[in-house]
Design an enzyme around this catalytic site. Structure first.
Site, PDB file in Angstrom:
ATOM      1  N   LYS A 154      45.458 -54.291  -0.156  1.00 48.01           N
ATOM      2  CA  LYS A 154      46.487 -55.168  -0.727  1.00 48.01           C
ATOM      3  C   LYS A 154      47.608 -55.446   0.277  1.00 48.01           C
ATOM      4  CE  LYS A 154      49.216 -57.297  -3.550  1.00 48.01           C
ATOM      5  NZ  LYS A 154      48.981 -58.626  -4.112  1.00 48.01           N
ATOM      6  N   CYS A 201      56.013 -61.098  -2.705  1.00 43.12           N
ATOM      7  CA  CYS A 201      55.110 -60.149  -2.051  1.00 43.12           C
ATOM      8  C   CYS A 201      54.987 -60.317  -0.539  1.00 43.12           C
ATOM      9  CB  CYS A 201      53.734 -60.185  -2.685  1.00 43.12           C
ATOM     10  SG  CYS A 201      53.125 -61.792  -3.007  1.00 43.12           S
TER      11      CYS A 201
HETATM   12  N1  SAJ Z   1      54.266 -70.272   3.300  1.00 42.15           N
HETATM   13  C1  SAJ Z   1      54.404 -70.861   4.555  1.00 42.15           C
HETATM   14  N2  SAJ Z   1      53.275 -71.227   5.226  1.00 42.15           N
HETATM   15  C2  SAJ Z   1      52.028 -71.026   4.696  1.00 42.15           C
HETATM   16  C3  SAJ Z   1      51.918 -70.420   3.418  1.00 42.15           C
HETATM   17  C4  SAJ Z   1      53.049 -70.060   2.736  1.00 42.15           C
HETATM   18  O1  SAJ Z   1      55.511 -71.067   5.056  1.00 42.15           O
HETATM   19  O2  SAJ Z   1      51.038 -71.389   5.346  1.00 42.15           O
HETATM   20  C5  SAJ Z   1      55.477 -69.834   2.596  1.00 42.15           C
HETATM   21  C6  SAJ Z   1      55.677 -70.498   1.260  1.00 42.15           C
HETATM   22  O3  SAJ Z   1      56.481 -71.648   1.375  1.00 42.15           O
HETATM   23  C7  SAJ Z   1      56.405 -69.401   0.469  1.00 42.15           C
HETATM   24  C8  SAJ Z   1      55.867 -68.107   1.058  1.00 42.15           C
HETATM   25  O4  SAJ Z   1      55.306 -68.444   2.323  1.00 42.15           O
HETATM   26  O5  SAJ Z   1      57.797 -69.471   0.702  1.00 42.15           O
HETATM   27  C9  SAJ Z   1      54.797 -67.429   0.208  1.00 42.15           C
HETATM   28  O6  SAJ Z   1      53.870 -68.417  -0.129  1.00 42.15           O
HETATM   29  P1  SAJ Z   1      52.398 -68.007  -0.722  1.00 42.15           P
HETATM   30  O7  SAJ Z   1      51.591 -69.255  -0.784  1.00 42.15           O
HETATM   31  O8  SAJ Z   1      51.859 -66.849   0.018  1.00 42.15           O
HETATM   32  O9  SAJ Z   1      52.692 -67.623  -2.254  1.00 42.15           O
HETATM   33  P2  SAJ Z   1      52.947 -66.204  -2.901  1.00 42.15           P
HETATM   34  O10 SAJ Z   1      54.116 -65.535  -2.308  1.00 42.15           O
HETATM   35  O11 SAJ Z   1      52.948 -66.419  -4.369  1.00 42.15           O
HETATM   36  O12 SAJ Z   1      51.663 -65.358  -2.472  1.00 42.15           O
HETATM   37  C10 SAJ Z   1      50.655 -65.076  -3.405  1.00 42.15           C
HETATM   38  C11 SAJ Z   1      50.052 -63.800  -2.929  1.00 42.15           C
HETATM   39  N3  SAJ Z   1      49.179 -63.315  -3.967  1.00 42.15           N
HETATM   40  C12 SAJ Z   1      49.278 -62.011  -4.313  1.00 42.15           C
HETATM   41  O13 SAJ Z   1      50.057 -61.234  -3.792  1.00 42.15           O
HETATM   42  C13 SAJ Z   1      48.383 -61.589  -5.389  1.00 42.15           C
HETATM   43  C14 SAJ Z   1      49.269 -64.005  -1.663  1.00 42.15           C
HETATM   44  O14 SAJ Z   1      48.497 -62.816  -1.395  1.00 42.15           O
HETATM   45  C15 SAJ Z   1      48.315 -65.165  -1.776  1.00 42.15           C
HETATM   46  O15 SAJ Z   1      47.698 -65.361  -0.520  1.00 42.15           O
HETATM   47  C16 SAJ Z   1      49.094 -66.406  -2.160  1.00 42.15           C
HETATM   48  O16 SAJ Z   1      49.711 -66.139  -3.431  1.00 42.15           O
HETATM   49  C17 SAJ Z   1      48.143 -67.583  -2.301  1.00 42.15           C
HETATM   50  O17 SAJ Z   1      47.209 -67.664  -1.462  1.00 42.15           O
HETATM   51  O18 SAJ Z   1      48.365 -68.403  -3.168  1.00 42.15           O
END
Ligand code: SAJ
Length: 441
Positions: free
Chosen positions: A223, A277
């Site tokens: 995780k 996370c």
């Molecule tokens: N972000 C970037 N660039 C990227 C992807 C995300 O700048 O390429 C930023 C987003 O704007 C945001 C942050 O990172 O501010 C997090 O974005 P995220 O898409 O990772 O969304 P989260 O935080 O909801 O992450 C969740 C996580 N899921 C769990 O912990 C169960 C992550 O492991 C998943 O990879 C992600 O969702 C997903 O893929 O949707």
């Protein structure tokens, strides 16, 4: 009760399930097990949340497809009951722990107050033969160093001999709680292989994807690693974006062509990394490394790169304003987007907060708009009207539909800074705007 008996009670749905912590993780999993036919007892310290849940109304903010209806259904059928008292755990065969595991802001060490309290409360009610499963994300080694001792001391029981212990890290995401919970694979880390098998049988009743059995330390590592991986990948994209700005190149064209190369998946550069996370889990992994005498170097470096992006957004605004001879001191800046993710109302660890702080430190007046966040909604143009600059921090759909010429009209100075590739530089300049964008050299 032996694991075989527990397995049978799971198969017949006679097993009673306890869930400690009815936040976005605990509430969704409590509803899912209740829907699967288990009698579920939820434990929640916030009395108003207990009352809302028992009345069948969801305390969740934002849109969670299917959750409110399911909660009403399972509570009205008496399959899910919430309480503030851990005593209702006494007749539970399986107890899930889904409490927060934040990291300390400066030391970045995990603060396990909630987890330790939960282990103690569960331990006090623990019966021989019960299975305790931690769903919270923890630093590798925490089950052995924190949860197991907490349970054993409070119960006087011994793991494996009297009760069973495992770790099944949650993989839910705000906005898709029930969907992710039921369709994403899960890691079932058991303190013994037999425990892991019974965990898989339990989660099979709600999960349609792979259930991979392993040991606790591996589950803890999976995780934290999967999220640290994402943070490092994003930091890589951000570092390349900064280099492109310096070299006058467009990072999005670079990324498009890099990703044509086999097994390259460059992530999206942007205005920063927020959420519950990704900014936290790398620190949990680094903390575990430190406990074994290994100093993680890449993980903190990636966090530093990602946490520098909001400041960079403020610097881009200063640079663009200076083209109009406008010092940031006393300027009015309109920020579009406060949530951490597009089309979400979730503001945890939002990158917009440090941008606001930085701009105010430099003497700017800051206005903030977000269509999903209470108190920040309203007409976008009212927020932008007469501002000296507009900064886009989140790629909400409504910002993508903005007319650039209209934007130019209402701004006092034609300055637009884009942190999420909402607009193309050529179109912005065509509309008479002084444009800056992450990675847009
Ligand atoms: N972000 C970037 N660039 C990227 C992807 C995300 O700048 O390429 C930023 C987003 O704007 C945001 C942050 O990172 O501010 C997090 O974005 P995220 O898409 O990772 O969304 P989260 O935080 O909801 O992450 C969740 C996580 N899921 C769990 O912990 C169960 C992550 O492991 C998943 O990879 C992600 O969702 C997903 O893929 O949707």
């Amino acid at each position: 009760m032996s694991l075989a008996n527990l397995r049978q009670r799971i198969d017949t749905r006679e097993a009673r399930v306890g869930v400690v912590g009815l936040g976005y993780v605990g509430l969704a999993v409590a509803c899912a097990f209740a829907r699967a036919g288990f009698a579920v007892r939820g434990i929640e310290r916030r009395a108003e949340r207990v009352a809302m849940i028992n009345s069948g109304s969801s305390p969740m903010q934002g849109d969670e497809p299917g959750l409110a209806e399911l909660l009403l259904q399972v509570t009205s059928m008496g399959m899910l009951q919430a309480s503030a008292s851990a005593e209702t755990l006494r007749d539970c065969d399986v107890i899930l722990i889904a409490v927060e595991t934040p990291v300390e802001p400066t030391s970045k060490a995990p603060t396990y107050e909630a987890l330790t309290a939960a282990a103690r409360a569960v331990g006090k009610e623990l019966r021989p033969g019960a299975l305790v499963i931690v769903e919270s994300t923890v630093a590798p080694g925490t089950l052995e160093r924190v949860v197991r001792p907490g349970l054993e001391e409070a119960s006087g029981l011994r793991v494996d001999a009297d009760f069973y212990l495992g770790h099944c890290p949650e993989r839910v995401m705000p906005g898709r709680l029930l969907h992710n919970l039921t369709t994403m694979s899960r890691v079932c880390g058991g303190h013994t292989p037999d425990t892991a098998e019974v965990m898989a049988a339990l989660y099979r009743t709600i999960v349609s994807a792979d259930l991979d059995t392993t040991d606790c330390i591996t589950a803890e590592l999976v995780k934290t690693t999967e999220n640290a991986y994402r943070d490092v990948q994003i930091a890589f994209a951000n570092e390349v974006a900064l280099i492109c700005e310096g070299l006058g190149a467009d990072v999005w064209r670079v990324r498009e062509l890099v990703n044509k190369s086999p097994s390259r998946t460059m992530h999206l550069p942007g205005a920063g990394v927020g959420g519950h996370c990704i900014p936290k889990d790398p620190w949990l992994l680094a903390y575990a490394a430190r406990n074994t005498g290994i100093m993680a170097r890449l993980l903190p470096a990636a966090r530093t790169v990602n946490d520098s992006m909001p400041g960079h957004m403020a610097d881009l605004a200063v640079e663009a304003l200076s083209e109009h001879g406008r010092p940031i001191q006393g300027a009015t800046v309109a920020i579009l987007g406060f949530a951490y993710l597009e089309n979400s109302d979730d503001v945890r660890n939002t990158p917009t907060e440090p941008v606001i702080a930085r701009l105010r430190e430099m003497g700017a007046h800051v206005r903030v708009h977000d269509p999903f966040v209470d108190g920040l909604q309203g007409d976008i143009f009212a927020t932008i009207c007469d501002a000296d600059a507009a900064i886009i921090m989140v790629g909400h759909d409504c910002y993508k539909e903005l007319d650039l010429a209209a934007l130019r009209e209402v701004l006092r100075l034609p300055v637009l800074v884009d942190g999420r590739r909402v607009f193309e530089p050529a179109a912005a300049r065509q509309a008479g705007l002084t444009f800056r964008g992450i990675g847009r050299g």
